[in-house]
Design a protein around this motif. Structure first.
Motif, mmCIF file in Angstrom:
data_model
loop_
_atom_site.group_PDB
_atom_site.id
_atom_site.type_symbol
_atom_site.label_atom_id
_atom_site.label_comp_id
_atom_site.label_asym_id
_atom_site.label_seq_id
_atom_site.Cartn_x
_atom_site.Cartn_y
_atom_site.Cartn_z
ATOM 1 N N PHE A 151 3.001 1.673 1.600
ATOM 2 C CA PHE A 151 2.856 2.626 0.502
ATOM 3 C C PHE A 151 4.060 2.484 -0.406
ATOM 4 O O PHE A 151 5.197 2.682 0.017
ATOM 5 N N ASP A 152 3.794 2.107 -1.654
ATOM 6 C CA ASP A 152 4.882 1.782 -2.558
ATOM 7 C C ASP A 152 4.590 2.418 -3.918
ATOM 8 O O ASP A 152 3.710 1.946 -4.645
ATOM 9 N N ASP A 153 5.324 3.480 -4.233
ATOM 10 C CA ASP A 153 5.190 4.128 -5.533
ATOM 11 C C ASP A 153 3.732 4.479 -5.861
ATOM 12 O O ASP A 153 3.185 4.031 -6.883
ATOM 13 N N SER A 154 3.098 5.238 -4.993
ATOM 14 C CA SER A 154 1.715 5.717 -5.144
ATOM 15 C C SER A 154 0.652 4.653 -4.931
ATOM 16 O O SER A 154 -0.543 4.944 -4.984
ATOM 17 N N LEU A 155 1.053 3.393 -4.721
ATOM 18 C CA LEU A 155 0.073 2.324 -4.498
ATOM 19 C C LEU A 155 0.082 1.882 -3.046
ATOM 20 O O LEU A 155 1.143 1.773 -2.420
ATOM 21 N N LEU A 156 -1.106 1.590 -2.539
ATOM 22 C CA LEU A 156 -1.219 1.053 -1.189
ATOM 23 C C LEU A 156 -1.304 -0.466 -1.314
ATOM 24 O O LEU A 156 -2.243 -1.000 -1.911
ATOM 25 N N MET A 157 -0.290 -1.149 -0.775
ATOM 26 C CA MET A 157 -0.262 -2.616 -0.854
ATOM 27 C C MET A 157 -0.769 -3.206 0.455
ATOM 28 O O MET A 157 -0.507 -2.679 1.530
ATOM 29 N N ARG A 158 -1.466 -4.329 0.366
ATOM 30 C CA ARG A 158 -1.957 -5.036 1.557
ATOM 31 C C ARG A 158 -0.959 -6.134 1.909
ATOM 32 O O ARG A 158 -0.777 -7.083 1.150
ATOM 33 N N LYS A 187 2.016 12.562 -2.922
ATOM 34 C CA LYS A 187 1.913 11.588 -4.019
ATOM 35 C C LYS A 187 0.610 10.801 -3.922
ATOM 36 O O LYS A 187 -0.048 10.515 -4.919
ATOM 37 N N TYR A 188 0.273 10.412 -2.696
ATOM 38 C CA TYR A 188 -0.944 9.631 -2.474
ATOM 39 C C TYR A 188 -2.175 10.439 -2.894
ATOM 40 O O TYR A 188 -3.089 9.919 -3.543
ATOM 41 N N SER A 189 -2.177 11.691 -2.537
ATOM 42 C CA SER A 189 -3.283 12.565 -2.920
ATOM 43 C C SER A 189 -3.393 12.672 -4.439
ATOM 44 O O SER A 189 -4.475 12.626 -5.014
ATOM 45 N N GLN A 190 -2.236 12.760 -5.077
ATOM 46 C CA GLN A 190 -2.229 12.898 -6.539
ATOM 47 C C GLN A 190 -2.721 11.628 -7.234
ATOM 48 O O GLN A 190 -3.147 11.670 -8.395
ATOM 49 N N ALA A 191 -2.697 10.505 -6.522
ATOM 50 C CA ALA A 191 -3.179 9.241 -7.101
ATOM 51 C C ALA A 191 -4.703 9.136 -7.046
ATOM 52 O O ALA A 191 -5.283 8.139 -7.477
#
Lengths: 329, 329
Positions: free
Chosen positions: A224-231, B273-277
C-alpha cells in the motif's frame, strides 16, 4: 339470490389471484426440486449428492448442519473449467504480448524470450518454478486497478484452443448446477484455487455466481503506497496441496463440509482430507478426467488422488459416466 | 339488508388480519428508523452518519451504492472495545500461567521470565518485538482445535481490570448500534484488527455479530499435517498500518466505503486512506480517546491520526461529546 356487494367480489378476486400466484410459484419450486441436477446422469453419485444435501438440511435428521456451517469449497482448474491449457497461462501469454509491444527489448530476457520463441521446453523443464516466474513477470509491477482492467479485457477477448464460444464455453454445466443446488440449500460456496486471486475474482461472479470475497487463491505480495495498492513481483501464497487447508482456515475459519477437487496434479488431496476432518457429516468429491471424447483424458502417473479417494472413501466423479453434458452452452 | 355470506366474512377477516399484522410490523420498523443510534448524542457527527447512510441506500440519489459494494471495516482494539490493557495481552498472561504449570522450568527463559517476575520494563523496552515474542510463545505450538478451546475458556473467565462485568462490559454500546444500523442498511461489516485472527474470531459473533469469515487480522503461520492444522511459532501477517489495506484487499477484494478506526497508535490511517480512495462516496470515522471519566484519555505524541483526519477531512468521533453512554450494559 341477492347480488354480492361489488367490494366483496373485488376483495375475493384479489385474494384468489394472490393465492393462485403463490400456488404457481410453489409448483415451479416443486418442479425444480424434482431434478436439481438435470445435466447429471441418474447414477449412484447423483443420488448420493442429493441424499447428503437432503439429510444435512433436514432439521430432524441426525446429520443436520446449521446453515452457518454449510461451507462448500471447489477447486477451479479442472474442477469448474477445463485446464488444458490453464486459462491463467493464456493470460500470461496475452500479457507477454502486451508487454513486448511496450518493451521490445525484453524479448531477449526470460521468461519473455521463451514465450516469444515458443520455447515450450523452457517451461516444461523448469516446471512450477518457471511458471511462477512467468506469472510474476506478467502479473505484477502494476497497480491493482490496472491489473483488474487488464484481466477484464482479457476475459472479453480470449479464445480458448478448440472452444467455439467465449470463456464461458469451457466451464462445466453440471458443476454450475451443483453450486446452485448447494446455494439453494443454504450452503456458502467458495472457490479454492491454485490460480491467482485477482485473476479468478475477475470472472468468478459472472461464471459461477461466486463473489470476490469467496475466492481463496494463490497471491502475489501487495504494497500500500500513497492510497494505491501495488502488485509486487513476489509470490506470497502458492495455494496448492497442503496450503489449501491453511488458506481455507485463514479466509473462512471453518472446515468445509463439502469439498470438490480433481485428479490431475494431486492438488486437492489435502483439501478433501481437511473437509473430512469436519465434526459434521461431510462430502468429498473428486473429478476424474476420463472423458477423451467430450473433454480430456489425463491421469496422474502415481494415481495419488484416486488412491487417496479409494483409501478415504471419497466420491469419484466419472466425467464420462456421471455427466449428461460437460460444457455450458 | 341481506346478511353477507359467512365465507365472505371469514375471507374478509383473514385479509384484514394479515393487513393489520403488516401495518404493525411497518410501524415497528418506522419506530426503529426514528433513532437507529440511541446511545449517540444528537451531534453533527450522528447527523452526518445518518445522512450518509440515507444517501447511499437511496436508489434515486446520486450517491447510491449497490448493496454488494456496501463494505464497512472496523478496527477492534480502541474502536470496538477498550485497549487499556489489550485483551490479547491478558490472554497471553493467562496462557503463560497455564504453560508454567506444565513447564515450570520455563520461568527461567524469556518471555516467561519477564511475566513471572512482573518485569514490565522488559516489554516496554522491547516494544512490538517483545510483544510479538510473547504472542508467538503463547499462541502457537498447539493445534488449531486446542487453541480454540483455550480461547473459549479465557473469554468465559477473564476479568478485565476495573470492569465489573464479563468481557462484554468493555465493548462500546454506540459502536454496536452503528454496526447494527449499517447491517440493517445492507452493509457487510468486517473487523480489521491488529489482534490475532483466531483470538478475535473466538468472540466476534457473540460481541459484535461479526462471523468468523468477516474477521481480518494478524496471523501466525499454519501447517497442515495429517488432517490437523498446526499453529507454527512464526508471524505471517502483522495487520497494522499499511498492512490493513493489503489484508482488506486479500480478504474482500473491494475497498471499504465505510471505515472506522481510532487514534492511539496511528494504526488505522492507511485503512481510512484506502477507504477514501473508493470510487463511491465514502465515510471515514476516527475515534478520539478523550474521555478520561468514562473511558480513557490518551493521545498520540505526534497526533498523526488526528492530523491525518484534519488533512483528509475525516470525521472525528469525540467519545466525550458524541456518545451518550460508552459501554454495553
Amino acid at each position: 339470490m341477492k347480488k354480492t356487494p361489488f367490494y366483496l367480489v373485488s376483495l375475493l378476486w384479489i385474494v384468489l389471484l394472490s393465492c393462485s400466484k403463490e400456488v404457481k410459484q410453489e409448483t415451479q419450486q416443486a418442479e425444480q426440486v424434482i431434478d436439481p441436477l438435470p445435466s447429471w446422469n441418474d447414477t449412484p453419485l447423483k443420488k448420493a449428492i442429493i441424499a447428503y444435501v437432503n439429510n444435512v438440511t433436514d432439521f430432524s435428521h441426525k446429520d443436520f448442519i446449521p446453515v452457518e456451517d454449510r461451507i462448500a469449497t471447489f477447486d477451479n482448474d479442472g474442477t469448474l473449467w477445463s485446464e488444458k491449457p490453464l486459462v491463467q497461462e493464456l493470460y500470461s501469454l496475452y500479457r507477454v504480448e502486451k508487454l513486448l509491444t511496450i518493451h521490445p527489448e525484453w524479448k531477449n530476457k526470460q521468461p519473455f524470450k521463451a514465450v516469444a520463441e515458443k520455447d515450450k521446453a523452457y517451461f516444461e523443464k523448469g516446471g512450477t518454478k518457471t511458471l511462477v516466474e512467468l506469472v510474476l513477470a506478467t502479473h505484477t509491477g502494476i497497480t491493482q486497478d490496472e491489473f483488474e482492467a487488464s484481466v477484464k479485457d482479457f476475459y472479453a477477448t480470449v479464445k480458448y484452443p478448440g472452444a467455439t464460444g467465449g470463456i464461458k464455453s469451457i466451464t462445466y454445466q453440471p458443476q454450475k448446477e451443483l453450486m446452485d443446488y448447494l446455494r439453494n440449500n443454504g450452503f456458502k460456496v467458495y472457490i479454492c484455487t491454485g490460480g491467482t486471486l485477482d485473476f479468478v475474482r475477475g470472472i468468478s461472479m459472472e461464471l459461477y455466481g461466486v463473489p470476490k470475497e469467496q475466492v481463496i487463491a494463490s497471491s502475489v505480495k501487495y504494497k500500500f503506497d500513497d492510497s494505491l495498492l501495488m502488485r509486487e513481483p513476489e509470490l506470497d501464497v502458492y495455494n496448492d496441496k497442503e496450503m489449501k487447508p491453511v488458506s481455507i482456515h485463514r479466509v473462512i475459519g471453518k472446515k468445509p463440509v463439502f469439498a470438490c477437487g480433481n485428479e490431475g496434479g494431486a492438488g486437492d488431496i489435502a483439501m478433501l482430507k481437511y473437509s473430512q476432518a469436519s465434526d459434521y457429516p461431510s462430502f468429498q468429491l473428486l473429478v476424474n478426467h476420463n472423458d477423451s471424447i467430450r473433454e480430456f483424458y489425463y491421469q496422474e502417473k502415481d494415481s495419488a488422488s484416486l488412491k487417496a479417494a479409494a483409501q478415504y472413501q471419497w466420491n469419484v466423479l466419472s466425467m464420462k459416466d456421471d455427466w449428461k453434458v460437460v460444457y455450458v452452452k
